[in-house]
Design a protein around this motif. Structure first.
Motif, PDB file in Angstrom:
ATOM      1  N   THR A 260       0.832  -1.208   0.000  1.00 22.87           N
ATOM      2  CA  THR A 260       0.000   0.000   0.000  1.00 22.87           C
ATOM      3  C   THR A 260       0.859   1.246   0.000  1.00 22.87           C
ATOM      4  OG1 THR A 260      -0.091   0.070   2.416  1.00 22.87           O
ATOM      5  CG2 THR A 260      -1.781  -1.244   1.284  1.00 22.87           C
ATOM      6  N   ASP A 261       0.217   2.347  -0.371  1.00 21.82           N
ATOM      7  CA  ASP A 261       0.923   3.630  -0.350  1.00 21.82           C
ATOM      8  C   ASP A 261       1.224   4.074   1.075  1.00 21.82           C
ATOM      9  OD1 ASP A 261       0.873   3.751  -3.085  1.00 21.82           O
ATOM     10  OD2 ASP A 261      -0.984   4.924  -3.171  1.00 21.82           O
ATOM     11  N   SER A 262       0.419   3.614   2.011  1.00 25.20           N
ATOM     12  CA  SER A 262       0.650   4.004   3.405  1.00 25.20           C
ATOM     13  C   SER A 262       2.014   3.540   3.878  1.00 25.20           C
ATOM     14  CB  SER A 262      -0.449   3.409   4.292  1.00 25.20           C
ATOM     15  OG  SER A 262      -1.711   3.934   3.951  1.00 25.20           O
ATOM     16  N   THR A 263       2.407   2.338   3.470  1.00 21.78           N
ATOM     17  CA  THR A 263       3.700   1.822   3.885  1.00 21.78           C
ATOM     18  C   THR A 263       4.838   2.679   3.341  1.00 21.78           C
ATOM     19  OG1 THR A 263       2.746  -0.392   3.853  1.00 21.78           O
ATOM     20  CG2 THR A 263       5.138  -0.239   3.952  1.00 21.78           C
ATOM     21  N   LYS A 264       4.740   3.093   2.089  1.00 21.09           N
ATOM     22  CA  LYS A 264       5.798   3.931   1.522  1.00 21.09           C
ATOM     23  C   LYS A 264       5.871   5.279   2.245  1.00 21.09           C
ATOM     24  CE  LYS A 264       6.968   3.593  -2.709  1.00 21.09           C
ATOM     25  NZ  LYS A 264       7.095   3.605  -4.177  1.00 21.09           N
ATOM     26  N   ARG A 265       4.684   5.847   2.594  1.00 20.67           N
ATOM     27  CA  ARG A 265       4.703   7.105   3.342  1.00 20.67           C
ATOM     28  C   ARG A 265       5.276   6.896   4.741  1.00 20.67           C
ATOM     29  NH1 ARG A 265      -0.079   7.921   0.275  1.00 20.67           N
ATOM     30  NH2 ARG A 265      -1.352   6.792   1.810  1.00 20.67           N
ATOM     31  N   PHE A 266       4.982   5.733   5.327  1.00 21.52           N
ATOM     32  CA  PHE A 266       5.551   5.416   6.639  1.00 21.52           C
ATOM     33  C   PHE A 266       7.079   5.324   6.561  1.00 21.52           C
ATOM     34  CE2 PHE A 266       6.826   1.646   9.330  1.00 21.52           C
ATOM     35  CZ  PHE A 266       7.030   2.378  10.484  1.00 21.52           C
ATOM     36  N   PHE A 267       7.598   4.665   5.535  1.00 21.96           N
ATOM     37  CA  PHE A 267       9.053   4.532   5.384  1.00 21.96           C
ATOM     38  C   PHE A 267       9.692   5.897   5.146  1.00 21.96           C
ATOM     39  CE2 PHE A 267      10.449  -0.041   4.691  1.00 21.96           C
ATOM     40  CZ  PHE A 267       9.372  -0.566   5.382  1.00 21.96           C
ATOM     41  N   SER A 268       9.045   6.733   4.339  1.00 24.25           N
ATOM     42  CA  SER A 268       9.596   8.069   4.090  1.00 24.25           C
ATOM     43  C   SER A 268       9.606   8.889   5.364  1.00 24.25           C
ATOM     44  CB  SER A 268       8.768   8.777   3.017  1.00 24.25           C
ATOM     45  OG  SER A 268       8.847   8.089   1.790  1.00 24.25           O
ATOM     46  N   HIS A 269       8.525   8.790   6.132  1.00 22.79           N
ATOM     47  CA  HIS A 269       8.461   9.508   7.407  1.00 22.79           C
ATOM     48  C   HIS A 269       9.549   9.011   8.361  1.00 22.79           C
ATOM     49  CE1 HIS A 269       6.664  11.612  10.829  1.00 22.79           C
ATOM     50  NE2 HIS A 269       6.796  10.490  11.523  1.00 22.79           N
ATOM     51  N   THR A 270       9.734   7.698   8.398  1.00 20.04           N
ATOM     52  CA  THR A 270      10.775   7.121   9.243  1.00 20.04           C
ATOM     53  C   THR A 270      12.150   7.640   8.847  1.00 20.04           C
ATOM     54  OG1 THR A 270       9.459   5.130   9.563  1.00 20.04           O
ATOM     55  CG2 THR A 270      11.821   4.970  10.013  1.00 20.04           C
ATOM     56  N   LEU A 271      12.421   7.680   7.540  1.00 14.99           N
ATOM     57  CA  LEU A 271      13.716   8.179   7.074  1.00 14.99           C
ATOM     58  C   LEU A 271      13.916   9.627   7.487  1.00 14.99           C
ATOM     59  CD1 LEU A 271      16.317   7.847   5.494  1.00 14.99           C
ATOM     60  CD2 LEU A 271      15.050   8.302   3.395  1.00 14.99           C
ATOM     61  N   THR A 272      12.856  10.425   7.398  1.00 17.14           N
ATOM     62  CA  THR A 272      12.975  11.820   7.824  1.00 17.14           C
ATOM     63  C   THR A 272      13.318  11.912   9.302  1.00 17.14           C
ATOM     64  OG1 THR A 272      11.367  12.482   6.144  1.00 17.14           O
ATOM     65  CG2 THR A 272      11.758  14.017   7.957  1.00 17.14           C
ATOM     66  N   GLN A 273      12.644  11.086  10.122  1.00 20.87           N
ATOM     67  CA  GLN A 273      12.918  11.098  11.548  1.00 20.87           C
ATOM     68  C   GLN A 273      14.355  10.668  11.845  1.00 20.87           C
ATOM     69  OE1 GLN A 273      10.788  12.254  13.987  1.00 20.87           O
ATOM     70  NE2 GLN A 273       9.667  12.932  12.158  1.00 20.87           N
ATOM     71  N   ILE A 274      14.829   9.671  11.134  1.00 19.57           N
ATOM     72  CA  ILE A 274      16.208   9.207  11.339  1.00 19.57           C
ATOM     73  C   ILE A 274      17.199  10.328  11.061  1.00 19.57           C
ATOM     74  CG2 ILE A 274      17.988   7.641  10.458  1.00 19.57           C
ATOM     75  CD1 ILE A 274      15.738   5.627   9.908  1.00 19.57           C
ATOM     76  N   LEU A 275      16.967  11.047   9.969  1.00 19.20           N
ATOM     77  CA  LEU A 275      17.933  12.062   9.541  1.00 19.20           C
ATOM     78  C   LEU A 275      17.847  13.331  10.373  1.00 19.20           C
ATOM     79  CD1 LEU A 275      17.558  11.717   5.650  1.00 19.20           C
ATOM     80  CD2 LEU A 275      19.244  10.627   7.124  1.00 19.20           C
ATOM     81  N   THR A 276      16.703  13.588  10.993  1.00 20.28           N
ATOM     82  CA  THR A 276      16.522  14.887  11.659  1.00 20.28           C
ATOM     83  C   THR A 276      16.421  14.792  13.172  1.00 20.28           C
ATOM     84  OG1 THR A 276      14.110  14.713  11.372  1.00 20.28           O
ATOM     85  CG2 THR A 276      15.360  15.822   9.635  1.00 20.28           C
TER      86      THR A 276
END
Length: 1402
Positions: A260-276
């Motif tokens: 689902t698209d939700s999973t991709k948005r979750f992964f993108s959000h996770t990556l943002t949190q990791i980097l910031t």
């Protein structure tokens, strides 16, 4: 939950004490309490009133069943936040709770909203909530949204999820239930927290579930990141929790929601949190510390999280997201840069994306002087470069490419230069010494008017290096300037530099450019550190190794001071007296390599274990990165081996050698690759095996490519037939993946038989695979079948151009050759129905049927389509080159089978095939032409030589060509039958035989000149021409018939031209051709003449023409007449009863004259032509013993002058031949005596002989004749013979003959020129031969005596002797200035009174 049982107090017992079952219990309750809708509504209303009036909730589920019953109190079964409650009480509690719900028929979820969340303060178990959800009793989403405090809900869920993760990692009996719970919770949180649009049908305002979901997921991630930042201890509870939570990013945890698209948005959000998250570090901190953040040093849990993010997000999305975050938010630099490292290591596709992004950043930075873009670009490039050349280009290369030319980003304008150097200067306090050294050694290109900017920066950088106690002068030659690691001590670095330099020298055969530059521009380090490390005393090996050869090359280049070299030699000699000391050092070496090899073995074992586990495929790239690090240590590399200096790898096919450490490490790699391929193939076909093979291959290329190729040479070229099927399959697949990266690999120089130019790596395998014997044929078939099959399976979706680039065309051609040769069924045309499917699976099985696999590939549709490409289709010429290598005595085919195969290949396959497809268009002459060229190419290459050890190169060492020459004879005979009777076979009246056209074109293509290499190559070519001519009918040389109006045919002219221009120089000895070609010509001459109306007249006409057109034919006949005469006489008398033709009789008379002359009896006068008689006499003299020569030559006083002159010339040629030919039958001293005797006779009779040293083509009397008899090398060396006879010149000759001085000076100047060109070395006395030329032992002595002779002669010569001296000195006067000055002075001086005084010349 069907296995759950309630306690006895709940279930009760019957009168007999029997425990009642669940069915009985439920049946009894249903009987007593049947469902009534009105009663359910009343019960719900009562519950609501009860809850609103705050009654005793502990007694809510109180059930009474007679006096023995106990109370079931919910509060007693709830343990506040205790994980122990999950294991001890949850199951029984949930069973009882569910039983009460079902018996009460309470299905209205609203009731349970209030019920369940009334107990949140007592920490209701998370498992209860989950079971209510999965049993369909109440929705988890509705339960959570019913609580008024979302923050409390998030905190409660976070605590319970942490406990749940810890429980999963402890592997308790309820781990499966816990794992399912975690998966369901995560799936719901991802779907609800990252949905694109909220559900508008919901009545809850505002919607709380997305907030709770995001909050919980974010709490868990922040908890994990903080734990890693704090340095979580291995296997602690926190470590287990973090490891389990990172596991939710894998596919099996996310389950169906992963698509689902939700999973991709979750992964993108996770990556943002990791980097910031928690951006504490500044950019200056990152500059100082980033070398600690490489992929290998990053926490394994964090790299695991990165890899799982990479599965869902594409490289383009990852790089784009990284760019967006860096542009819009504050970042945590450690995680940003470790993420960059993970990108380039795990995703090769991301490397180019990063390069493009960095290029955009740099362009933006210099366009508007944006400091942020500049900082980001430098940090990203440096971080990526830390992972080595297989992942990203080195920082030094990037810096040079970015600023080292006028095309650099700085643009050489003042504004950008100020911006650049301000930025670099600001970095200096934080820089690692490595980067400062890069900036100093490879500075930006700066216009001269802004040079001060660069000098100021370099001064600042050098000051900083001095503060750090790092000297730019003591920096190593091969230090890794991209690693930013600690600076190595100069002594240790010098040892590493020496090993690296020797390795480069091994593979290139030349002194490395870096060493040469260091010897000039970095001399302090070169002399103080590098040379002492190189010249460490040791026991020198009996067979010089690479170190010895490298030292000798440096010495020859004057790069080692003589005193230092002398000290080194003395120390090595002293070391030989103490062999035990050296032995100790040698024995210590293997043990030092054991630990790195063990670590490499362990890393390879971990990779192999992951090959068959689909859940481990996401860790393969990380494991390959670990292998890369372990390989570096195993090979003893102390820095990343970028191999920037090795543009070409030197490889010896016939004697490949590896150091023991390299041998063991490479064997581990190759064995692991083969095992991994077999393991992966047992699970999935090649096209579904992922990128592990490509990553593995890149590791080998980046670290150990020369060693890997050397080991492949040993295995494939020398041990191929002994390899097992798994090895063949693995190495074939490796060859395909090496072809996949061909553009990034250096060329390989393997020496002969490969071409002089370097080979691309895929073409190397064509050179390693031989087709000579039965065993090598079968092995080559297996390897080609495996490589092509793997390529077609692995890259089935790729275009044919891609497939062709991955495989060498020679490999595909060899496969066609072998299938045609070994399988007769493949020679039949294929129909559409014959197309087969290609399966990789049978190949890796132990019982692999290679014949079936080969034929299956042969009929495969994609392969048939591939063969339509011109560069991979087997042509007639390709077939001939491969067939010529076959050794008949070890062939897989019998003699009969081989002949049948040749007949089919030539007449049925290639002859009728079009020339566009590599055939002959049905033209038999074209087929012969291609065959002859193939024969010549084969013998010019060293493939025809025997390379066995302890044996010299033997011409024609391979006998496979004998069968092919037989095919040429058959085609030549058939061509003769096809010729028009009016046109002689093999030619048209205006054109000669096609063979001579082939010879002429090939000779024109060869290098001209008198160098040893060019001469040997030309001689070898001509020897093969002669061999081919001898195997064909003799009519090829002179034609089938002669006509009176045109006695010299076109073919005769061609043969005469070949003799005069080529054979005279390379196939003749002392003025005569070899016996075989001479006899072949005369047999053909008589055959052709005997078919004419007047055979005798035709023979006479042709041989008369030979006296002017090709006199070497006649002198050759004179030399071989004793064996030639019986053959010609028999051939003539078989057809004619008349005597031999007059011209042949002249040859008889010439031989008879020579025989009579050397007999004790009186000699008859010399017959005409005189030059033939002189040649015959010369050949006869060579056969007389030395002690009889002088006596016999006294008869020359009675001979004609012309005979003496010609005999003197032939004697001079004999003298030169005795020096030039090591196996000459004439000793040089005897040849000199003969020349001296003839010269003495000429001098006595005052016959001029000087014209022999001034021969030209325009001299119709002597020049044109003698120059067509003597080889060009002999005429060039006439100055040597002139001054070799210096002591035999008559004392009056210099004064008496006006031309003597002119000839003497000309010969002297030519002798000096020959000496300068090195040509006089060919006439130096051979080793082991005693040669006394009146004290003239070598050319230097000869020149010295000649010079002294001229200086004494010049003052005594009359003025008229200098008439043409200016012409001689015009071009060559600088050869000897003193002689030139003496000549000019004497020419200008007035006649002396004592001009005619006798000089003391001799």
């Amino acid at each position: 939950m069907s296995d759950l049982r309630v306690p006895n107090s709940a279930s009760g017992q019957g009168p007999g004490g029997r425990r009642r079952s669940w069915a009985e219990l439920l049946a009894g309750r249903l009987k007593r309490q049947k469902y009534n809708p009105e009663r359910a509504q009343k019960l719900k209303d009562s519950a609501v009133r009860l809850l609103r009036s705050h009654q005793d909730l502990n007694a809510l589920l109180l059930e009474v069943e007679g006096p023995p019953c106990k109370q079931l109190s919910l509060s007693k079964l709830i343990d506040c936040d205790g994980s122990e409650a999950y294991a001890n009480h949850s199951s029984s509690f949930i069973g009882k709770l569910q039983l009460h719900f079902e018996n009460a028929h309470i299905k209205d979820s609203n009731y349970w909203f209030f019920f369940v969340f009334s107990f949140f303060q007592n920490s209701l178990l998370l498992e209860v909530v989950w079971h209510l959800h999965v049993q369909g009793i109440v929705s988890l989403q509705e339960l959570l949204e019913s609580h008024p405090n979302m923050h409390a809900v998030g905190a409660w869920l976070f605590r319970n999820l942490c406990c749940l993760c810890e429980q999963i990692e402890t592997s308790c009996q309820h781990a499966d239930v816990a794992r399912a719970m975690l998966s369901d919770f995560v799936q719901m949180f991802v779907l609800r927290g990252f949905q694109k649009n909220s559900d508008l049908r919901r009545t809850v305002e505002p919607e709380k579930m997305p907030q709770v979901a995001v909050d919980v997921l974010q709490r868990m991630l922040i908890f994990a990141l903080d734990a890693l930042a704090a340095g979580v201890q291995e296997e602690s509870s926190t470590h287990k929790t973090v490891r389990c939570w990172f596991g939710v990013f894998s596919g099996h945890m996310l389950g169906s929601v992963i698509s689902t698209d939700s999973t991709k948005r979750f992964f993108s959000h996770t990556l943002t949190q990791i980097l910031t998250h928690s951006p504490l570090l500044k950019a200056s901190d990152a500059v100082q510390m980033q070398r600690e953040w490489s992929f290998a040093r990053t926490h394994p849990l964090l790299t695991t999280l990165y890899r799982r993010l990479f599965v869902m997000l594409s490289p383009e999305e990852l790089v784009g997201h990284l760019q967006e975050v860096l542009e819009t938010q504050e970042v945590h630099w450690q995680r940003v840069l470790s993420f960059v490292s993970a990108l380039v290591v795990c995703l090769p596709e991301a490397q180019q994306l990063l390069e493009d992004w960095v290029a955009r950043l740099m362009a933006q930075a210099f366009e508007s002087c944006q400091l942020d873009s500049m900082v980001t670009a430098f940090l990203v490039v440096r971080q990526a470069a830390l992972e080595g050349p297989s992942a990203f280009q080195s920082y030094a290369d990037w810096f040079k490419a970015s600023f080292g030319s006028t095309r650099g980003y700085h643009g050489c304008s003042k504004k950008t230069l100020v911006f650049l150097f301000t930025f670099l200067s600001d970095l200096v306090p934080f820089e690692s010494p490595r980067y400062l050294q890069v900036h100093i050694l490879h500075p930006p290109l700066v216009p001269s008017k802004y040079r001060s900017l660069l000098t100021d920066y370099i001064s600042l950088a050098k000051t900083r290096l001095a503060d750090l106690k790092v000297s730019i002068e003591s920096m190593g030659l091969y230090e890794d300037l991209s690693s930013a690691g600690d600076i190595t001590e100069p002594h240790s670095q010098a040892l590493q530099d020496v090993e690296k330099a020797i390795m480069v020298f091994e593979h290139t055969g030349k002194i490395p450019v870096t060493v040469m530059e260091a010897s000039i521009f970095r001399r302090p380090y070169y002399v103080s550190h590098f040379l002492p490390a190189l010249l460490t005393p040791r026991v020198l090996p009996k067979v010089p190794d690479s170190r010895v050869a490298f030292i000798e090359s440096l010495k020859r280049a004057d790069k080692i001071p003589p005193s230092l070299y002398s000290t080194y030699c003395q120390a090595c000699s002293a070391a030989e007296e103490k062999p035990e000391d050296a032995a100790l050092g040698v024995r210590a070496e293997p043990s030092s390599a054991e630990e790195p090899l063990e670590q490499l073995t362990a890393a390879l074992g971990e990779l192999r274990a992951s090959m068959t586990d689909p859940s481990q495929h996401d860790v393969l790239s990380a494991q390959v990165a670990v292998i890369s690090e372990r390989l570096r240590a195993a090979l003893g590399h102390n820095e990343d081996d970028s191999s920037a200096e090795i543009s070409k790898i030197q490889l010896s096919i016939h004697a490949p050698r590896l150091e023991p450490r390299e041998h063991m490490a490479v064997d581990l790699l190759l064995t692991s690759f083969c095992q991994n391929l077999m393991a992966a193939s047992s699970v999935a076909p090649p096209e579904r095996q992922g990128l592990w093979a490509t990553l593995f291959m890149r590791t080998m290329c980046g670290r150990a490519l020369p060693a890997v190729l050397t080991r492949l040479c040993q295995l494939l070229h020398h041990q191929g037939p002994s390899l097992s099927a798994p090895h063949v399959l693995g190495l074939a697949a490796l060859a395909v993946h090496l072809g996949e990266s061909r553009s990034a690999l250096p060329e390989v120089d393997v020496g002969p038989p490969a071409p002089d130019a370097g080979l691309p790596v895929p073409a190397l395998f064509d050179s390693l695979l031989t087709c000579r014997t039965r065993d090598s044929l079968l092995f080559c078939l297996k390897f080609c079948t495996a490589a092509i099959s793997y390529s077609l399976c692995k890259f089935s979706s790729q275009s044919r151009d891609i497939l062709r680039s991955y495989l060498s065309p020679g490999l595909i051609k060899k496969f066609q050759f072998l299938v045609f040769r070994l399988f007769s069924e493949a020679r039949q045309p294929l129909s559409q129905e014959d197309a087969a499917r290609l399966s990789w699976r049978p190949l890796y099985l132990p019982s692999a049927d290679w014949q079936r696999a080969a034929l299956s590939l042969w009929t495969h549709r994609t392969f048939r389509e591939l063969l339509k490409e011109e560069d991979v289709h087997l042509t007639y010429q390709d077939w001939l080159h491969l067939e010529l290598e076959i050794q008949p005595e070890a062939d897989a085919l019998s003699d009969t089978e081989r002949q049948d195969f040749h007949q089919w290949a030539i007449y049925e396959h290639f002859l009728p095939e079009s020339s566009a497809s590599g055939g002959c268009d049905g033209d038999l002459e074209a087929a012969c032409t291609i065959l002859v060229n193939a024969l010549m190419d084969f013998h010019q290459s060293s493939r025809s030589y025997d390379h066995s050890e302890n044996s010299d190169l033997v011409f024609g060492g391979r006998t496979g060509n004998e069968n092919i020459i037989s095919r040429l004879q058959e085609m030549a005979a058939e061509l003769e039958l096809q010729q028009d009777p009016s046109v002689p076979f093999g030619h048209t009246p205006s054109q000669g035989h096609f063979l001579f056209g082939i010879f002429c074109r090939r000779l024109q293509a060869l290098t001209s000149g008198w160098s040893v290499a060019a001469s040997l190559q030309r001689q070898r070519e001509l020897l093969m021409y002669k061999r081919i001519l001898l195997r064909l009918p003799s009519s090829v040389l002179c034609g089938s018939t002669f006509q009176a109006e045109q006695p010299i045919t076109a073919r005769c002219k061609q043969f005469f031209h070949l003799v005069n221009s080529e054979m005279r120089n390379f196939c003749s000895h002392g003025g005569a051709l070899t016996q075989d070609i001479t006899a072949h010509f005369f047999r053909g001459l008589l055959n052709a003449c005997l078919r004419s109306r007047d055979p005798s007249l035709m023979v006479d006409c042709i041989l008369a023409k030979c006296q002017t057109k090709c006199p070497l034919i006649l002198t050759s006949a004179l030399l071989w007449w004793p064996s030639l005469e019986p053959v010609l006489l028999c051939q003539w008398r078989r057809h004619c009863q008349s005597p031999l033709p007059r011209e042949l009789q002249k040859l008889q008379e010439g031989r008879q004259f020579a025989s009579d002359f050397l007999s004790p009896d009186a000699a008859s006068p010399a017959p005409n032509p005189t030059w033939l008689s002189a040649a015959a006499l010369h050949f006869a003299i060579q056969q007389v013993r030395e002690e009889n020569v002088r006596k016999q030559l006294t008869k020359l006083d009675c001979e004609r002058e012309e005979l003496l002159v010609f005999l003197f010339f032939f004697s001079l040629m004999g003298l030169l031949s005795s020096h030039l030919t090591s196996n000459s039958a004439t000793d040089p001293s005897k040849a000199l005596d003969v020349c001296a005797a003839v010269l003495e006779c000429l001098e006595k009779r005052k016959i001029s002989w000087l014209a022999l040293f001034q021969l030209t083509e325009s001299d119709l009397r002597l020049g044109r004749l003698l120059l067509r008899v003597a080889p060009d090398q002999h005429t060039r060396l006439l100055p040597f013979t002139f001054y070799s006879l210096l002591s035999y010149f008559h004392e009056d000759a210099a004064i008496r003959e006006e031309a003597f001085l002119h000839v003497a000076v000309d010969m002297y100047l030519k002798l000096v020129q020959l000496f300068v060109a090195g040509d006089t070395s060919t006439v130096s006395p051979p080793a082991g031969r005693s040669l006394e030329l009146q004290g003239q032992r070598n050319p230097v002595e000869l020149i010295t005596k000649a010079r002294l002779f001229l200086l004494q002669l010049i003052p005594r010569c009359p003025k008229k002797s200098f008439s043409r001296m200016a012409e001689l000195l015009a071009d060559r006067g600088d050869c000897d200035p003193e002689v030139s000055t003496a000549l000019r002075s004497r020419q200008q001086a007035a006649p002396d009174a004592d001009l005619h005084q006798e000089p003391h010349l001799f």
